[in-house]
Design a protein around this motif. Structure first.
Motif, PDB file in Angstrom:
ATOM      1  N   ALA A 117      42.047 -57.165  40.207  1.00 16.04           N
ATOM      2  CA  ALA A 117      43.421 -57.606  40.462  1.00 16.04           C
ATOM      3  C   ALA A 117      43.484 -59.126  40.609  1.00 16.04           C
ATOM      4  O   ALA A 117      44.456 -59.767  40.181  1.00 16.04           O
ATOM      5  N   THR A 118      42.444 -59.704  41.202  1.00 13.96           N
ATOM      6  CA  THR A 118      42.373 -61.160  41.320  1.00 13.96           C
ATOM      7  C   THR A 118      42.351 -61.798  39.940  1.00 13.96           C
ATOM      8  O   THR A 118      43.055 -62.789  39.679  1.00 13.96           O
ATOM      9  N   ALA A 139      46.279 -63.741  46.752  1.00 13.99           N
ATOM     10  CA  ALA A 139      46.736 -65.100  47.045  1.00 13.99           C
ATOM     11  C   ALA A 139      45.800 -66.110  46.384  1.00 13.99           C
ATOM     12  O   ALA A 139      44.577 -65.953  46.412  1.00 13.99           O
ATOM     13  N   TYR A 140      46.376 -67.144  45.774  1.00 14.59           N
ATOM     14  CA  TYR A 140      45.592 -68.217  45.155  1.00 14.59           C
ATOM     15  C   TYR A 140      46.356 -69.525  45.350  1.00 14.59           C
ATOM     16  O   TYR A 140      47.547 -69.550  45.635  1.00 14.59           O
ATOM     17  N   ARG A 141      45.647 -70.648  45.183  1.00 15.80           N
ATOM     18  CA  ARG A 141      46.299 -71.952  45.322  1.00 15.80           C
ATOM     19  C   ARG A 141      45.603 -72.951  44.402  1.00 15.80           C
ATOM     20  O   ARG A 141      44.412 -72.813  44.091  1.00 15.80           O
ATOM     21  N   THR A 201      43.733 -64.846  28.810  1.00 11.90           N
ATOM     22  CA  THR A 201      43.182 -63.527  28.465  1.00 11.90           C
ATOM     23  C   THR A 201      41.766 -63.318  28.985  1.00 11.90           C
ATOM     24  O   THR A 201      41.232 -62.218  28.863  1.00 11.90           O
ATOM     25  N   ARG A 202      41.163 -64.360  29.558  1.00  6.88           N
ATOM     26  CA  ARG A 202      39.777 -64.229  30.039  1.00  6.88           C
ATOM     27  C   ARG A 202      39.616 -65.013  31.335  1.00  6.88           C
ATOM     28  O   ARG A 202      40.028 -66.179  31.416  1.00  6.88           O
ATOM     29  N   VAL A 203      39.039 -64.373  32.333  1.00  4.75           N
ATOM     30  CA  VAL A 203      38.790 -64.995  33.632  1.00  4.75           C
ATOM     31  C   VAL A 203      37.340 -64.747  34.010  1.00  4.75           C
ATOM     32  O   VAL A 203      36.809 -63.640  33.798  1.00  4.75           O
ATOM     33  N   THR A 204      36.687 -65.759  34.550  1.00  2.00           N
ATOM     34  CA  THR A 204      35.320 -65.617  35.032  1.00  2.00           C
ATOM     35  C   THR A 204      35.285 -65.951  36.520  1.00  2.00           C
ATOM     36  O   THR A 204      35.747 -67.018  36.935  1.00  2.00           O
TER      37      THR A 204
END
Length: 651
Positions: free
Chosen positions: A451-452, A501-503, A524-527
């Motif tokens: 989800a993150t 939550a992110y900042r 489309t891609r997160v590491t």
């Protein structure tokens, strides 16, 4: 010589037969219902003929229309595939009466074997061991448990287990209704139900020159709703004596009816290795690819060869090599009583690696409808050993990208890795014992991390610019602490909610999760790095739904609005349609004002050729009834309302 072949079927089996036809230089003809106008088998055929309507009874079960389609398209042969009319002797005869070549066994053999009751009589005369039949009208408690089966078909339709004598009349009615709907014949018979038996079958291939091959064994014990889910060849753990006995019995069955073509003789094998004849399927089986893999054969090509009058290539079949396992990928939710799922199949990609095979009737962008079986595909792995084949298949399913309706993919992976399956401790009660544990929600920490990644990908789509590598600049950083951004998601289908939550900072973006560092974030891609372990996430977004693929599986989320939609609320006790379908019947005497008991079946809904019961959620009064036989409903449609007895006035 066959020059043009019509396949009297749809979906993956039609596509699979077309594949062999292309290799042999045979032109192909598809038939299609209105619901299948854009289906893959229609797109792959050289010619296609419409069968007006959508329901199977109006289209694929109309033998007269199929024969007319073959003649109109200039076909000279018809292959029935499996299901629908494949075991209908009248259809086989009609094809031949029209001057067309029938790619299947003689109509007489189908007639003898298509009715399981007549087949058992024939096998008894041939000395094949049988379970004793039970007359339902004379059944006693000592006969329980019983298995009710449709005489005219298989695939789990019209099949019921009865453990309480009082349930027998109702289950007989339900089984007969389902059999009539699926096969046009409501005959049902009963036999003892063997607990923890194995479903083992033998593939036979016979020609018109007295040649019969017994092509090894298959184990098909992992079943849901009496339909096979995972199959393999050869069946593991059989003694040489039992294997030989099964081969001999299967060959005797084929010879007893003058069989020709591909067929399967099915047995129930008890824990003490006693085999009992179940039935003979006078057609190609869904699970035929595992036999093809270990024997290096094309069974469809052999069917066509035999239909043209040629003999089998040799007196004995080839020597089998290695082990093969097949998993059936269904659009269904195992955690919700295997409910079929419908909708757009946004992405459908299965790894293409040595040893893997995909048989499917769908591609990404297709729609899964309500009228037919929910099977999307069969994924088959072949390797030198069973251990290698199982491992290869599990990993291929794990890496597959399947976006859209819920599927049984995760359950298949867990099944293949379950200690009982790995150790070949197989029986038909596998899912009765293990489903609750295997269909449970995934680890919450893994879901939260996915989800993150979804939140960061969504944020990236709203960002102002990207780097040369395609990653995101989240806007200019200011020398003041940034306020956290919050995104909320509901995981599907379990419904758990996650707030992420992110900042933004001087270095890009951070998340308010201990031990998690954002390495990179794109649309489309997160590491992400968590406690020194780097993980990659691939994200596909469609409207409010996000699909996150990882190295160990996939997650689906619905992005939640900031405020709850009041229209989403429903009255307590509301019975909603769990899927699109047709109401086929109501409980006897059911009407508004009826008193109902918790768990009582009230409404029967038919979807994808299976019946689903809608149960009373509590004891009380039926205060509203909107369902009626024949009514077609969409998912979420209000069928009825039950007011809990404890909540009724003056209760």
């Amino acid at each position: 010589m066959i020059t043009t072949l019509l396949v009297a079927n749809r979906g993956e089996i039609a596509c699979r037969i077309f594949r062999t036809c292309r290799a042999l230089g045979i032109a192909t003809v598809a038939v299609y219902s209105d619901a299948d106008a854009d289906a893959l088998h229609v797109r792959e055929a050289d010619t296609a003929v419409r069968l007006p309507g959508a329901a199977p009874a109006d289209t694929y079960l109309r033998g007269d229309l199929v024969v007319a389609a073959a003649l109109a398209a200039g076909a000279d042969a018809v292959h029935p595939g499996y299901g629908f009319l494949s075991e209908n002797a009248g259809f086989a005869a009609a094809v031949q009466d029209a001057g067309l070549l029938w790619v299947g066994p003689p109509a007489g053999a189908i007639e003898l074997m298509a009715s399981k009751t007549r087949a058992k009589e024939l096998m008894a005369a041939a000395g094949v061991p049988l379970l004793a039949a039970v007359d339902p009208a004379a059944a006693t408690a000592e006969d329980l448990p019983l298995l009710l089966k449709a005489a005219a078909g298989g695939g789990g339709r019209g099949m019921r287990i009865v453990r309480e004598l009082g349930d027998l009349p109702g289950e007989l009615t339900a089984a007969a209704a389902e059999a009539l709907s699926a096969f046009g014949d409501g005959e049902v018979f009963a036999e003892p139900y063997v607990e923890r038996g194995r479903h083992v079958e033998v593939q036979v291939m016979a020609d018109g020159h007295d040649g019969v091959w017994a092509l090894g064994t298959r184990d098909c014990s992992l079943q849901r709703r009496h339909q096979k889910v995972i199959e393999e060849a050869p069946a593991p753990g059989l003694t040489c004596a039992l294997r030989e006995r099964l081969h001999t019995a299967a060959t005797a069955a084929a010879r007893a009816v003058g069989y020709r073509g591909a067929g399967t003789v099915e047995f129930l094998v008890t824990a003490d290795e006693r085999p009992y004849f179940l039935e003979m399927n006078t057609r190609l089986q869904v699970e035929h690819p595992v036999t093809e893999a270990v024997f290096g054969l094309d069974l469809v090509a052999l069917q066509l060869r035999i239909a043209e009058g040629e003999p089998l290539p040799a007196a004995e079949p080839p020597t089998p090599v290695g082990h093969a396992v097949e998993a059936r990928l269904y659009a269904e939710d195992p955690a919700r009583d295997w409910q079929p799922q419908t909708g757009a199949l946004l992405s459908f990609d299965v790894p293409d690696e040595p040893g893997l095979r995909l048989d499917t009737g769908y591609t990404g962008g297709d729609t899964i409808g309500v009228h037919y079986d929910p099977m999307l595909a069969k994924v088959i792995a072949h390797a030198p050993t069973r251990t290698e084949a199982v491992r290869l298949l599990a990993r291929a399913l794990e890496r597959a990208r399947i976006h859209g309706p819920v599927t049984n993919r995760d359950l298949l992976v867990r099944s293949l890795r379950h200690p009982d399956y790995v150790a070949a401790r197989l029986d038909t009660g596998f899912y009765d014992r293990h489903l609750a544990a295997m269909a449970s929600a995934p680890d919450a920490a893994d879901v939260r991390l996915a989800a993150t990644a979804a939140a960061l990908a969504e944020a990236a789509r709203n960002a102002t610019s990207t780097t040369a590598g395609g990653f995101v600049r989240f806007g200019a950083w200011r020398n003041v602490p940034s306020q956290p951004q919050l995104r909320s998601y509901r995981s599907e289908p379990d419904g758990h909610e996650y707030a992420i939550a992110y900042r933004t900072t001087r270095d890009g973006v951070t998340v308010d999760a201990e031990g998690v560092r954002v390495v990179s974030a794109g649309r489309t891609r997160v590491t992400l790095e968590q406690e020194g372990v780097t993980r990659h996430f691939h994200i596909l977004g469609r409207d409010r739904r996000l699909y996150v693929d990882t190295a160990t599986g996939s997650h689906a989320f619905t992005a939640l609005p900031r405020f709850t939609d009041p229209a989403a609320r429903t009255e307590p006790g509301s019975l909603l349609a769990p899927m699109p379908g047709t109401v086929v019947r109501l409980a006897e005497g059911l009407e508004a004002g009826s008193t109902v008991e918790a768990g009582q079946p009230l409404i029967w809904l038919e979807a994808m050729k299976m019946e689903h019961r809608i149960l009373a959620p509590a004891s009380g009064t039926l205060t509203a009834l909107h369902a009626a036989p024949g009514l077609q409903v969409e998912v979420g449609a209000l069928l009825a309302v039950v007011t809990d007895a404890q909540e009724e006035p003056n209760a």
